[in-house]
Design an enzyme around this catalytic site. Structure first.
Site, PDB file in Angstrom:
ATOM      1  N   LYS A 108      -3.275   8.558   2.652  1.00  0.00           N
ATOM      2  CA  LYS A 108      -4.270   8.374   3.564  1.00  0.00           C
ATOM      3  C   LYS A 108      -4.083   9.028   4.932  1.00  0.00           C
ATOM      4  CE  LYS A 108      -6.957   6.382   0.638  1.00  0.00           C
ATOM      5  NZ  LYS A 108      -8.061   7.353  -0.417  1.00  0.00           N
ATOM      6  N   TYR A 149       0.860  -1.064  -0.054  1.00  0.00           N
ATOM      7  CA  TYR A 149      -0.131  -0.007   0.005  1.00  0.00           C
ATOM      8  C   TYR A 149       0.839   1.304  -0.014  1.00  0.00           C
ATOM      9  CZ  TYR A 149      -4.381   2.555   0.637  1.00  0.00           C
ATOM     10  OH  TYR A 149      -5.478   3.440   0.541  1.00  0.00           O
TER      11      TYR A 149
END
Ligand code: NAD
Length: 258
Positions: free
Chosen positions: A165, A158
């Site tokens: 994020k 990720y």
């Protein structure tokens, strides 16, 4: 939730690419509660998809292009919005992008370009859109963005999107603090993994789905419809006391320790 909770409200939807998009799930839930929606699309390639989906809701199709990496696109999009309404009540920001090579392998190898692209499109866009929309929020409102637990904990591959994020969730708090006095609420939904176009860019995404299936208290990740319902809740007065939060819709995975 009562029916018609968003009747008389106008929402701007950013991030529909196809019928698997999280933005589409939330847009449908907003429309089902009576909202009028104006859709944006990023690039001519997906215009047809978005037009068709918007038309399926019935009523006038309101749609205009907006690549959030271009200030001039944002300006033009809001000129279109102003030609259709003098008030906006809701914004859905469901946009993220990072180059594929930055979503696999070692985080240490993240290039400056990939880092800045991820921040620009996935985070700065929320601030830029909110600034452009701000004068149109004349009677309070609600802003919803989409995050993932990779902004808090480490998930293999990720990588740069996890950092984006984290910045997105922090931006939600800063925007919520600043816009709160005007009764504009800003929240993030941290969704569990769902198989979408953006998700397919993440290496070994199917393994992530399996981990959620094995570990989440509900024995699964979330359904698109569940994210949609939470989006409708956050847009409605049913959540009128909630702002600056990241709400998990993830089968409960976030509470697990191992
Ligand atoms: P998606 O591919 O359907 O949506 C991503 C959207 O971002 C697309 O509509 C795309 O057109 C848009 N976009 C990309 N670059 C853009 C640009 N320059 N200008 C304007 N729009 C641009 O995939 P999705 O999974 O629905 O992703 C929506 C959001 O949900 C993202 O923020 C994603 O990180 C987040 N999210 C996804 C998952 C998941 O597992 N799918 C989980 C948690 C959070």
């Amino acid at each position: 939730m009562e029916k018609g909770m968003l009747a008389g409200k106008t929402g701007l939807v950013f991030g529909v690419a196809n019928r698997r998009s999280i933005a589409w799930a939330i847009a449908q839930a907003w429309a089902a509660q009576g909202a009028r929606l104006i859709f944006s699309y990023a690039g001519d390639r997906i215009r047809g998809n978005v037009e068709e989906l918007a038309a399926s809701l019935g009523g006038e199709v309101l749609i205009a292009p907006c690549d959030v990496s271009k200030d001039e696109d944002i300006t033009t999009f809001f000129e279109y919005v102003k030609s259709k309404t003098d008030r906006v009540d809701m914004i859905l920001h469901s946009i993220a992008f990072a180059p594929k090579e930055a979503l696999e392998g070692e985080f240490l190898n993240t290039s400056r370009d990939a880092f800045l692209t991820a921040q620009n499109i996935s985070v700065y866009s929320l601030i830029a859109l909110m600034r452009a929309a701000s004068p149109l929020f004349t009677d309070g409102g609600s802003v919803v963005t989409l995050s993932f637990y990779g902004g808090v904990k480490v998930f293999p591959n990720y990588n740069v999107m996890g950092v984006a994020k984290a910045a997105l969730e922090a931006s939600v708090r800063y925007l919520a603090a600043e816009l709160g006095p005007r009764q504009i609420r800003v929240n993030a939904i941290s969704a569990g993994p769902v198989n979408t176009l953006a998700a397919r860019g993440i290496a070994k995404f199917s393994e992530l789905l399996k981990v959620y299936g094995d570990r989440a208290p509900l024995g699964r990740t979330c359904e698109l419809e569940e994210i949609g319902q939470t989006g409708a809740f956050l847009a409605s007065s049913a959540s009128s006391g909630i702002t600056g939060q990241t709400l998990y819709v993830d089968g409960g995975y976030e509470i697990t320790g191992c």
